[in-house]
Design an enzyme around this catalytic site. Structure first.
Site, mmCIF file in Angstrom:
data_model
loop_
_atom_site.group_PDB
_atom_site.id
_atom_site.type_symbol
_atom_site.label_atom_id
_atom_site.label_comp_id
_atom_site.label_asym_id
_atom_site.label_seq_id
_atom_site.Cartn_x
_atom_site.Cartn_y
_atom_site.Cartn_z
ATOM 1 N N HIS A 1 -10.538 -6.327 9.769
ATOM 2 C CA HIS A 1 -11.126 -5.879 8.507
ATOM 3 C C HIS A 1 -12.493 -5.221 8.695
ATOM 4 O O HIS A 1 -13.276 -5.164 7.747
ATOM 5 C CB HIS A 1 -11.263 -7.056 7.541
ATOM 6 C CG HIS A 1 -9.966 -7.725 7.219
ATOM 7 N ND1 HIS A 1 -9.000 -7.137 6.425
ATOM 8 C CD2 HIS A 1 -9.460 -8.921 7.600
ATOM 9 C CE1 HIS A 1 -7.960 -7.956 6.331
ATOM 10 N NE2 HIS A 1 -8.215 -9.031 7.042
ATOM 11 N N GLU B 1 0.817 -1.209 0.000
ATOM 12 C CA GLU B 1 0.000 0.000 0.000
ATOM 13 C C GLU B 1 0.852 1.261 0.000
ATOM 14 O O GLU B 1 0.548 2.227 -0.712
ATOM 15 C CB GLU B 1 -0.953 -0.011 1.200
ATOM 16 C CG GLU B 1 -2.160 -0.914 1.032
ATOM 17 C CD GLU B 1 -1.842 -2.391 1.166
ATOM 18 O OE1 GLU B 1 -2.696 -3.217 0.812
ATOM 19 O OE2 GLU B 1 -0.723 -2.715 1.636
#
Length: 326
Positions: free
Chosen positions: A128, A59
């Site tokens: 998540h 990322e």
């Protein structure tokens, strides 16, 4: 035409790619796999690998590449799979994307759009299931969007790409399968203003993103009790549309803020503070909040639901506020 939230997002990306040759999409599995949530399904075949770019699992690396592309004149759309993974790129987002305009004395804009999935309710475990958009709304230099309707899912992207500075779009995972009607000529929408999704006179329910459906459900239930609840969709978390929020509270004089983020240090806390600072003597009851429990979001379904905002909790908070009217 009939559309899902997911299809509306895809239509927005397709429209942007067709309109501007500088636009491209990059992220993990956005190409051949069609995106982790199938938002980019079919776009690789339509636009090719130069404009639909799969990235390595880094990322920080691909968000940094997006910043560089934006500085170089491109209009990148960067997809981060889920909001927790954005923490791996927080240095890029806060210290580079959000800061370069200021640090360059106004010379370098970063016209970057970053999309990511946020929120809980899908049994994905604590890692998540975060709702961290309120964290990012703390950072000067970023615009934070939370589309809750098909129209906003379809139209916010093109307007965001026209912004010379970085925009983060938070798509709640529970909305992807939501179905509805979308005008065939649906296009770009305003990204500066909150929207009244339901008018009302007794209390204002302030919310955004994935909690809009349950807040509208709560308003329907309150109507059965004779309580006329207004529902205000923030849409943009930074900068907040303070004028619309204050105008709503001047009408109803009571409010409940519904926020899936944790209560401490949340966007709901910011809204409550602003209302207290500016409308203290006009309020008929303390501003109430419905937030997630201050725990890592559980995996177990019944515990997860117990930890999250619900229509029942919103109804109870609204009844309490209306019962406290002067």
């Amino acid at each position: 035409m009939k559309s899902s939230y997911r299809e509306a997002l895809r239509a927005g990306i397709r429209d942007a790619l067709q309109r501007d040759s500088r636009v491209f999409l990059m992220g993990e599995d956005v190409g051949a796999y069609g995106g982790s949530f199938a938002v980019s399904l079919g776009l690789l075949e339509e636009f090719g690998p130069e404009r639909i770019r799969d990235t390595p699992l880094s990322e920080s690396g691909f968000v940094g590449a997006g910043i560089g592309a934006a500085l170089g004149g491109m209009r990148p759309i960067v997809e981060i799979m889920t909001v927790n993974f954005s923490l791996l790129a927080l240095d890029q987002l806060m210290n580079n994307a959000a800061s370069l305009l200021h640090m360059s004395g106004g010379q370098f804009h970063v016209p970057l759009v970053v999309r990511m999935t946020t929120g809980a309710g899908r049994q994905l475990g604590a890692q998540h299931s975060h709702s961290l958009e309120g964290w990012y709304a703390h950072i000067p230099g970023l615009r934070i969007l939370a589309p809750a309707t098909l129209e906003d899912a379809r139209g916010m992207l093109w307007t965001a790409l026209g912004d010379p500075d970085p925009v983060l779009i938070f798509e709640h995972g529970s909305l992807y399968n939501v179905q509805g009607e979308l005008a065939e000529d649906a296009g770009a929408v305003d990204i500066t203003s909150a929207a009244v999704r339901r008018p009302g006179t007794d209390i204002t329910l302030i919310t955004y993103g994935g909690t809009l459906p349950l807040t509208l459900e709560a308003a329907d239930r309150l109507a059965g009790d004779g309580i006329d609840a207004e529902v205000l969709d923030l849409r943009t978390l930074r900068p907040l549309d303070e004028a619309t929020i204050l105008a709503a509270l001047r009408r109803t004089r009571r409010a409940v803020v519904v926020d899936e983020g944790w209560r401490s240090g949340s966007i709901s806390a910011e809204i409550c503070a602003r209302l207290g600072e500016q409308l203290f003597y006009e309020l008929d009851a303390p501003v109430a909040r419905v937030c997630s429990a201050e725990v890592p979001i559980p995996y177990s379904k019944h515990l997860e639901l117990a930890a999250l905002p619900s229509a029942e909790r919103v109804v109870a908070a609204a009844r309490g506020a209306v019962g406290a009217r002067g």
